[in-house]
Design a protein around this motif. Structure first.
Motif, mmCIF file in Angstrom:
data_model
loop_
_atom_site.group_PDB
_atom_site.id
_atom_site.type_symbol
_atom_site.label_atom_id
_atom_site.label_comp_id
_atom_site.label_asym_id
_atom_site.label_seq_id
_atom_site.Cartn_x
_atom_site.Cartn_y
_atom_site.Cartn_z
ATOM 1 N N ARG A 132 0.803 -1.233 0.000
ATOM 2 C CA ARG A 132 0.000 0.000 0.000
ATOM 3 C C ARG A 132 0.837 1.285 0.000
ATOM 4 O O ARG A 132 0.600 2.164 -0.832
ATOM 5 C CB ARG A 132 -0.990 0.009 1.176
ATOM 6 C CG ARG A 132 -2.211 -0.879 0.951
ATOM 7 C CD ARG A 132 -3.209 -0.218 -0.009
ATOM 8 N NE ARG A 132 -3.926 -1.249 -0.737
ATOM 9 C CZ ARG A 132 -5.263 -1.412 -0.698
ATOM 10 N NH1 ARG A 132 -6.006 -0.616 0.020
ATOM 11 N NH2 ARG A 132 -5.825 -2.371 -1.394
ATOM 12 N N PRO A 133 1.805 1.413 0.902
ATOM 13 C CA PRO A 133 2.575 2.666 0.916
ATOM 14 C C PRO A 133 3.264 2.935 -0.420
ATOM 15 O O PRO A 133 3.470 4.093 -0.804
ATOM 16 C CB PRO A 133 3.626 2.441 2.012
ATOM 17 C CG PRO A 133 3.212 1.237 2.762
ATOM 18 C CD PRO A 133 2.274 0.466 1.919
ATOM 19 N N ARG A 134 3.583 1.873 -1.105
ATOM 20 C CA ARG A 134 4.264 2.059 -2.396
ATOM 21 C C ARG A 134 3.344 2.698 -3.422
ATOM 22 O O ARG A 134 3.782 3.474 -4.259
ATOM 23 C CB ARG A 134 4.752 0.714 -2.932
ATOM 24 C CG ARG A 134 5.832 0.128 -2.054
ATOM 25 C CD ARG A 134 6.361 -1.125 -2.667
ATOM 26 N NE ARG A 134 7.348 -1.716 -1.774
ATOM 27 C CZ ARG A 134 7.803 -2.937 -1.898
ATOM 28 N NH1 ARG A 134 7.380 -3.709 -2.875
ATOM 29 N NH2 ARG A 134 8.686 -3.394 -1.056
ATOM 30 N N PHE A 135 2.047 2.321 -3.360
ATOM 31 C CA PHE A 135 1.096 2.928 -4.288
ATOM 32 C C PHE A 135 1.143 4.446 -4.136
ATOM 33 O O PHE A 135 1.121 5.195 -5.090
ATOM 34 C CB PHE A 135 -0.342 2.489 -3.981
ATOM 35 C CG PHE A 135 -0.620 1.051 -4.256
ATOM 36 C CD1 PHE A 135 0.282 0.253 -4.924
ATOM 37 C CD2 PHE A 135 -1.828 0.489 -3.860
ATOM 38 C CE1 PHE A 135 0.002 -1.068 -5.179
ATOM 39 C CE2 PHE A 135 -2.102 -0.834 -4.113
ATOM 40 C CZ PHE A 135 -1.201 -1.619 -4.767
ATOM 41 N N LEU A 136 1.190 4.865 -2.860
ATOM 42 C CA LEU A 136 1.078 6.289 -2.569
ATOM 43 C C LEU A 136 2.300 7.064 -3.040
ATOM 44 O O LEU A 136 2.207 8.232 -3.377
ATOM 45 C CB LEU A 136 0.872 6.493 -1.064
ATOM 46 C CG LEU A 136 -0.382 5.805 -0.518
ATOM 47 C CD1 LEU A 136 -0.434 5.867 0.994
ATOM 48 C CD2 LEU A 136 -1.647 6.436 -1.117
ATOM 49 N N SER A 137 3.442 6.377 -3.074
ATOM 50 C CA SER A 137 4.663 7.112 -3.405
ATOM 51 C C SER A 137 5.102 6.903 -4.847
ATOM 52 O O SER A 137 6.154 7.376 -5.246
ATOM 53 C CB SER A 137 5.780 6.679 -2.463
ATOM 54 O OG SER A 137 6.020 5.305 -2.657
#
Ligand code: SF4
Lengths: 275, 472
Positions: B195-200
């Protein structure tokens, strides 16, 4: 009332001719019981599948023309093999499509080709099987549907309907029966490990069906499965469905020794197969 | 990926010995077959839909240039951009340029076979851009540095325990003693990481299940909802699609979609169905600012109008893989290519060259189950046979077979000679065949050394005798 007599040309298939002539005798016996005058043209050899499936269009076409010419005078062509019947019936017209006059002959020819059990059950509506000198008593037979017969010709019920005419005989269904046994012609030589694995799966499924015999309509698959069963020392006995229907099922099953003498090469497998 | 299809024999031997693989294949194959069968049975008009879908594909391919240009026009009109790519190299370069233009450090990817075909991950990585998979299966195989083994289930060759082991090895930020027994645990952990990767991420890359000419839409299916994240969050979205994905209208797309999910997973429809139509509009709250579609040919236009055109009808449902007896015991990796199973055995030699995938057309028993279940009625057996025709003409592979066939044909086309020779050979073989078996083919392992043959008279011989006896 019995349908009028008709002339039937038996396309023996090269495997029956060479490896299990008894299937041919059984087919003749059944066809005669169904009111057919049987001829066996000598100008036949192989249906040409080995060439066709190896990508040799010319070779396949040569054999297609040879076979068509050999059977032009009969009302029907009957084949004790679903896969060779499909070759004659469905593939010859494709193979010869480029040549207008041969294409016409191939289509007319294809229309009169039938696999043996489909012919007996559906075309002739055979009421009574021939006299049975064979074994009596209850038996359970697992039936192996070969791929070409099943999928190219839609043969499933015919052999079962005929087998069930035999008193005390029950047909056992093999789980996932529509899965290939791994024979595949040249495939079993080119990919022996995959082929053997598929055969093993089929043999396990047939044993689980609770039968003591395995029958089918295609000698290729049956030789393949019998080879595997014997190598494993299984008790399951393998026969072509025609042998059983014709009552010619008293001798050695496929792959069993012809006489009582020890098996060449692999004595223990033979012992088990006989035991 | 570097293809290793010529090692199919060795690969498949290894696969047959691999216990984990065999367990994984056994379970999944059965699940897929059963689900598809039921889904088909629930839809009485399934076969009508098939006819319709085939007609749509035929029409689309007959007018491929027209519909692709219309697609481009619609995408452009909505503020997107279409890039025409002849081959993988052009596609890779285009993607890299688009990434560099926005200074991308990280891209998120949704599952795409075309991305595999052009091997975009390795290329981006080599150029300093981190590709992050968002599909769970793709993520797992990315961690393991493996290619996908199935077109809809890339990690289908793995058992849950193997995935857990991989996670323990690679997710060092989690405590060692954590529970990873259930599928849920694995999904949660992967989500936590992904998930955090999607955001970045700066760029999102996806494939396409279909392209719709009339609206310029890209249709995407997923069951994880990850596709929408790859599309909605990053500022730039890139679609990589091969040209045969085009259909004229949305209702045409609908016909194919109804067949696709049922054939693939037995679902009425995939859990998420996305229609990407251009970048974010002025009145829209989400979506990418830039929208690019790469239309990749990579050998496909050469197949138009030829004997292999029908393989371009393939909608990548995977049904032929799920029902193939060979795939069922070897798994996908044995095929040594991106596309596996029956459709892969046809497509790989056509895209990569027959000389790089020579064993694949032969690795079929021609049992015909693949074409029986193919929603697009692709004559896979016939196409494989056509490839064998080419293979036979090739040197040196075909030479030995040609010789063998030649000798056999010499006899088979001379019936009298044939029957005489057959009789003689069986006479000679009789003493050896009495045990019920003859040894055949030194190469045939296992049972093959004992092909059961009786020896003795041929049927033709018996028949002649019977006929003679009948004569007065
Ligand atoms: S060939 Fe047919 S069954 Fe196989 S993936 Fe393509 S559409 Fe599906």
């Amino acid at each position: 009332m019995a349908p009028p007599r008709i002339s039937v040309g038996l396309f023996v298939t090269c495997l029956v001719d060479l490896a299990r002539p008894k299937v041919g005798l059984a087919a003749v016996r059944l066809l005669e019981a169904a009111g057919c005058d049987v001829v066996v043209p000598r100008a036949q050899t192989c249906c040409g599948q080995p060439a066709h499936n190896a990508g040799d269009r010319n070779g396949a076409a040569q054999l297609a023309r040879q076979t068509i010419a050999a059977f032009e005078d009969v009302d029907y062509v009957v084949v004790p093999s679903g896969s060779c019947a499909a070759m004659l019936r469905r593939h010859y017209p494709e193979i010869l499509a480029a040549d207008a006059s041969w294409s016409r002959r191939a289509k007319a020819f294809g229309g009169k080709v039938f696999e043996l059990t489909a012919f007996l059950a559906d075309v002739r509506d055979l009421a009574d099987l021939p006299e049975r000198p064979g074994p009596k008593g209850p038996r359970r037979i697992a039936y192996h549907d070969s791929c070409a017969g099943l999928r190219e010709l839609g043969i499933r019920n015919a052999p079962r309907r005929l087998l069930e005419k035999i008193p005390d005989l029950g047909v056992a269904e093999i789980a996932e029966g529509e899965v290939c046994c791994g024979f595949g012609g040249a495939f079993c030589v080119k990919f022996p490990e995959i082929s053997e694995r598929l055969a093993a799966d089929k043999c396990r499924a047939a044993e689980k069906a609770g039968a003591t015999e395995l029958a089918g309509g295609d000698l290729g698959c049956l030789l393949h499965l019998a080879g595997k069963l014997r190598a494993e020392g299984s008790n399951l006995r393998v026969r072509h469905v025609a042998e059983i229907l014709a009552g010619l099922d008293d001798g050695p099953a496929i792959g069993e020794p012809v006489t009582g003498e020890p098996v060449t090469g692999e004595p223990d497998a033979g012992e088990k197969a006989r035991g | 990926m570097k293809i290793t299809s010529n090692a199919f024999r060795a690969n498949s031997r290894g696969a047959l010995q691999d216990r984990n693989l065999q367990d994984a294949l056994g379970n999944l194959k059965r699940g897929f077959q059963e689900k598809r069968r039921k889904a088909k049975a629930r839809l009485p008009e399934f076969e009508e839909l098939q006819d319709h879908a085939v007609a749509i594909k035929e029409h689309s391919l007959d007018h491929l240039d027209f519909y692709l240009e219309r697609f481009e026009k619609e995408v452009t009109a909505r503020g997107g951009k279409v890039h025409w790519c002849r081959d993988g190299a052009e596609a890779r370069a285009t993607i890299l340029k688009l990434c560099k233009d926005v200074n991308a450090k990280r891209v998120v990817k949704a599952k795409s076979m075309i991305a595999e075909e052009i091997a975009i991950n390795d290329y981006l990585e080599a150029n300093g851009i981190e590709p992050c998979e968002t599909d769970l299966g793709e993520y797992i195989i990315q961690l393991r540095h493996e290619p996908p083994s199935h077109i809809i289930g890339p990690a289908i060759h793995l058992k849950r325990e193997q995935v857990a082991d991989t996670f323990r090895e690679q997710h060092s930020e989690f405590p060692d003693a954590r529970k990873l027994d259930a599928a849920r645990d694995l999904v949660d952990e992967a989500r936590h990481i992904m998930r955090p990767r999607f955001l970045s991420a700066d760029v999102g890359i996806s494939g396409a299940n279909l392209l719709v000419a009339e609206t310029g839409s890209v249709v995407l299916l997923s069951n994880e909802g990850n596709i929408d994240l790859s599309r909605a969050l990053p500022k730039t979205h890139i679609v990589v699609a091969s040209i045969e994905k085009i259909v004229p209208t949305l209702s045409d797309a609908n016909v194919i979609l109804r067949l696709l999910s049922r054939s693939a997973t037995g679902q009425e429809a995939a859990a998420y169905m996305s229609f990407l139509t251009g970048p974010r509009g002025a009145d829209e709250t989400d979506g990418p600012e830039a929208f690019h579609v790469l239309l990749l040919d990579n050998g496909r236009s050469d197949l138009l109008k030829g004997e292999f055109e029908r393989i371009l009808h393939c909608i990548r449902c995977g049904a032929c893989l799920n029902h193939c007896p060979v795939y069922g015991v070897t798994g996908g990796h044995a095929y040594g290519a991106v596309y596996t199973g029956p459709m892969g055995a046809v497509l790989t030699p056509l895209l990569e060259g027959l000389e790089h995938a020579a064993p694949l057309p032969e690795a079929s028993t021609f049992c015909g189950r693949c074409e029986e279940v193919c929603p697009m009625r692709i004559p896979l057996v016939g196409l494989l046979r056509n490839l064998r025709v080419r293979l036979l003409k090739k040197k040196p592979d075909g030479l030995a077979t040609r010789r063998r066939l030649g000798v056999w044909l010499f006899f088979a086309t001379r019936p009298s000679l044939y029957h005489g020779v057959a009789r003689l050979l069986l006479r000679l073989a009789a003493p050896f065949g009495r045990g019920g078996a003859l040894s055949v083919g030194p190469r045939a392992g296992g049972w093959g050394r004992r092909f059961p043959v009786q020896g003795g008279p041929t049927f033709q011989e018996m028949w002649r005798q019977r006929e003679k006896a009948k004569r007065p």
